[in-house]
Design a protein around this motif. Structure first.
Motif, PDB file in Angstrom:
ATOM      1  N   THR A 105       0.881  -1.169   0.000  1.00 54.61           N
ATOM      2  CA  THR A 105       0.000   0.000   0.000  1.00 54.61           C
ATOM      3  C   THR A 105       0.917   1.215   0.000  1.00 54.61           C
ATOM      4  O   THR A 105       1.860   1.279   0.796  1.00 54.61           O
ATOM      5  N   LEU A 106       0.649   2.167  -0.890  1.00 58.56           N
ATOM      6  CA  LEU A 106       1.609   3.270  -1.040  1.00 58.56           C
ATOM      7  C   LEU A 106       1.015   4.637  -0.743  1.00 58.56           C
ATOM      8  O   LEU A 106      -0.013   5.023  -1.311  1.00 58.56           O
ATOM      9  N   ASN A 107       1.698   5.379   0.142  1.00 59.80           N
ATOM     10  CA  ASN A 107       1.430   6.806   0.333  1.00 59.80           C
ATOM     11  C   ASN A 107       2.462   7.555  -0.499  1.00 59.80           C
ATOM     12  O   ASN A 107       3.641   7.188  -0.466  1.00 59.80           O
ATOM     13  N   VAL A 108       2.047   8.574  -1.235  1.00 58.18           N
ATOM     14  CA  VAL A 108       3.050   9.288  -2.031  1.00 58.18           C
ATOM     15  C   VAL A 108       2.988  10.789  -1.777  1.00 58.18           C
ATOM     16  O   VAL A 108       1.917  11.360  -1.540  1.00 58.18           O
ATOM     17  N   TYR A 109       4.174  11.419  -1.846  1.00 54.00           N
ATOM     18  CA  TYR A 109       4.265  12.871  -1.667  1.00 54.00           C
ATOM     19  C   TYR A 109       5.263  13.455  -2.671  1.00 54.00           C
ATOM     20  O   TYR A 109       6.350  12.909  -2.880  1.00 54.00           O
ATOM     21  N   ASP A 110       4.883  14.582  -3.275  1.00 54.27           N
ATOM     22  CA  ASP A 110       5.798  15.361  -4.115  1.00 54.27           C
ATOM     23  C   ASP A 110       5.209  16.768  -4.187  1.00 54.27           C
ATOM     24  O   ASP A 110       3.991  16.913  -4.322  1.00 54.27           O
ATOM     25  N   SER A 111       6.051  17.784  -4.100  1.00 53.46           N
ATOM     26  CA  SER A 111       5.500  19.143  -4.041  1.00 53.46           C
ATOM     27  C   SER A 111       5.048  19.641  -5.416  1.00 53.46           C
ATOM     28  O   SER A 111       4.338  20.637  -5.510  1.00 53.46           O
ATOM     29  N   ALA A 112       5.421  18.970  -6.500  1.00 52.67           N
ATOM     30  CA  ALA A 112       5.016  19.465  -7.836  1.00 52.67           C
ATOM     31  C   ALA A 112       4.351  18.403  -8.717  1.00 52.67           C
ATOM     32  O   ALA A 112       3.517  18.732  -9.551  1.00 52.67           O
ATOM     33  N   ALA A 113       4.722  17.139  -8.525  1.00 51.58           N
ATOM     34  CA  ALA A 113       4.328  16.122  -9.522  1.00 51.58           C
ATOM     35  C   ALA A 113       3.117  15.277  -9.120  1.00 51.58           C
ATOM     36  O   ALA A 113       2.771  14.330  -9.832  1.00 51.58           O
ATOM     37  N   LEU A 114       2.488  15.620  -7.994  1.00 49.62           N
ATOM     38  CA  LEU A 114       1.379  14.795  -7.484  1.00 49.62           C
ATOM     39  C   LEU A 114       0.247  14.643  -8.510  1.00 49.62           C
ATOM     40  O   LEU A 114      -0.258  13.544  -8.740  1.00 49.62           O
ATOM     41  N   GLU A 115      -0.119  15.750  -9.134  1.00 49.61           N
ATOM     42  CA  GLU A 115      -1.239  15.716 -10.089  1.00 49.61           C
ATOM     43  C   GLU A 115      -0.915  14.805 -11.277  1.00 49.61           C
ATOM     44  O   GLU A 115      -1.770  14.066 -11.754  1.00 49.61           O
ATOM     45  N   ASN A 116       0.313  14.880 -11.754  1.00 50.44           N
ATOM     46  CA  ASN A 116       0.690  14.039 -12.895  1.00 50.44           C
ATOM     47  C   ASN A 116       0.697  12.557 -12.533  1.00 50.44           C
ATOM     48  O   ASN A 116       0.302  11.711 -13.340  1.00 50.44           O
ATOM     49  N   ILE A 117       1.146  12.254 -11.316  1.00 47.36           N
ATOM     50  CA  ILE A 117       1.147  10.847 -10.878  1.00 47.36           C
ATOM     51  C   ILE A 117      -0.293  10.351 -10.716  1.00 47.36           C
ATOM     52  O   ILE A 117      -0.619   9.209 -11.060  1.00 47.36           O
ATOM     53  N   LYS A 118      -1.166  11.247 -10.233  1.00 50.34           N
ATOM     54  CA  LYS A 118      -2.583  10.896 -10.063  1.00 50.34           C
ATOM     55  C   LYS A 118      -3.194  10.493 -11.404  1.00 50.34           C
ATOM     56  O   LYS A 118      -4.003   9.571 -11.485  1.00 50.34           O
TER      57      LYS A 118
END
Ligand code: UGA
Length: 431
Positions: A342-355
């Protein structure tokens, strides 16, 4: 000068904005109405430090304009730059369909008088000649033109700085008039001028990116030796890099190179080589080691994290960009999901693209501390500055299990020993 850029990606928009800032009148032509509307309002669409400010400044001054219509831009331009994408096909060959289509449009709209048509896109050797013959076929009889290869060397994340502080400006053309116009345009930009023919200019760009990829894969290969022997990769590379013939820059080991350029250009150079009956074993190995670097980190995680909740910090292919093309995070996320994590992910700029890629399969966080709560391990894939001095004791308290897998060697071993984390990095002992 009046110039046009066809394409508004990292290369097109950054370079267009910089040339507008020098006082030129710059047209940018796109083909997606929604994007052109956003650009007209000052939204650069992509994330690139300083770009929004530079774009808005020049929009206000009326020096940069956006359109879908070639007719508005091309006939008034002294130079037209092609800056559209050249993504890899399944066999690695660069897909030139956008470049060739654009060439035809440019040709049809050339004005009376002389225009330079210059490829900023990275294109295989011989493409500019193809562009030339397409334009020759479709152009109005009164139009005169010359093609020039003028490759771009900017990096994402530091695009504006790189454009202003270029190491070199490469201009490949058989036309003196074209070379002179391009020299004039690039006058405010630093860097040595290399004036050459078309194919040499085209090959310079591929050689440059392939050499950078080779340096990284070489560093990663040495990191495997370090892991097996107990040697320290940072010390090895620091010492080796002091040799001026080698240099330390761009030789950091980790989870390997990603992005829209190095992977694509190594593949394309292999493809070009095989067409020319050249043995590309060296370049094949560069790719292989890059893949092994990712697998190496993955296998450490699979071996050591038995409880299934993991946090990933850093999703973009490198810091200061929201770009996730060929990012190591894509590979690791897929593999970890396949292995039931199960993965929690964080990035200050790329979150939307990963979504956009993984949708509901991941838990997304806009705060790095919230992301690590109750996790059994933290995996760092991009060396964003904000991670370098983050409060690791707070992170440790929030986590279920204090374990870090650092794919970018952000922290020193001495420091990590003190924090009490189990710390896996690349090419260094685990502490
Ligand atoms: C690259 C080149 O560096 C630019 O000169 C070129 O203009 C551009 O491609 C292009 O062809 O348009 P870019 O893809 O923006 O630029 O990013 P780089 O800074 O080259 O980084 C590429 C990848 O290598 C990243 O994933 C980065 O994390 C990785 N890297 C870089 C390492 O793993 N180790 C290093 O020592 C350096």
């Amino acid at each position: 000068m009046t110039i046009t850029f066809i394409g508004h990606g990292y290369v097109g928009l950054v370079t267009a904005s910089v040339f507008a800032d020098f006082g030129n009148c710059v047209w940018v032509v796109g083909h997606t109405p929604k994007k052109i509307e956003r650009l007209k309002k000052g939204d650069p669409i992509i994330y690139e430090p300083g770009l929004q400010e530079l774009l808005n400044k020049n929009l206000k001054a009326g020096r940069i304009k956006f359109t879908l219509d070639y007719k508005k831009a091309v006939p008034s331009s002294d130079i037209v730059f092609i800056a559209v994408g050249t993504p890899p096909k399944a066999d690695g060959e660069a897909d030139l369909s956008a470049v060739l289509k654009v060439a035809e449009e440019i040709g049809r709209h050339l004005r009376k008088g002389f225009t330079v048509v210059s490829c900023k896109s990275t294109v295989p050797v011989g493409t500019n000649k193809q562009v030339e013959s397409i334009i020759q076929k479709v152009k109005p009889s009164f139009a005169k033109f010359a093609v020039a290869s003028c490759p771009e060397f900017l990096r994402e994340g530091t695009g504006i700085y790189d454009t202003l502080n270029a190491d070199r400006v490469v201009i490949g053309s058989f036309s003196k008039e074209a070379v002179n116009l391009l020299l004039e345009l690039h006058k405010p930009i630093n860097g040595k001028r290399i004036i050459t023919d078309l194919v040499t200019a085209e090959l310079i760009k591929y050689t440059s990116n392939a050499m950078l990829a080779t340096k990284i894969s070489f560093a990663n290969l040495i990191s495997f030796y370090c892991e097996k022997t107990g040697a320290d990769v940072e010390t090895v590379l620091d010492a080796v890099g002091l040799d001026k013939r080698i240099g330390r820059i761009f030789m950091d080991s980790g989870v390997g190179y990603g992005g829209s350029c190095l992977p694509k250009d190594v593949k394309a150079l292999i493809n070009i080589g095989s067409k020319l009956s050249i043995d590309t074993a060296l370049l094949n190995s560069v790719e292989l080691v890059n893949a092994q670097s990712r697998m190496n980190l993955l296998s450490k995680i699979l071996k050591n994290v038995k409880t299934k909740k993991i946090t990933i910090w850093g999703l973009s292919f490198k810091p200061n960009t929201d770009d996730i093309r060929e990012a190591p995070s894509l590979y690791l996320i897929r593999e970890l999901l396949n292995n039931g994590y199960t993965l929690n992910v964080y990035d200050s700029a790329a979150l939307e693209n990963i979504k956009k890629v993984f949708g509901g399969k991941l838990k997304y966080f806009t705060n790095p501390y919230a992301a690590v709560k109750d996790s059994s391990a933290l995996v760092i894939l991009t060396e964003w500055n904000e991670f370098k001095q983050i409060d690791l004791l707070k992170v440790k308290k929030l986590m279920k299990n204090p374990m870090i897998f650092d794919g970018r060697n952000i922290y020193s071993l001495v420091f990590m020993k003190k924090t009490g984390f189990i710390y896996f990095s690349t090419g260094r002992i685990t502490v």
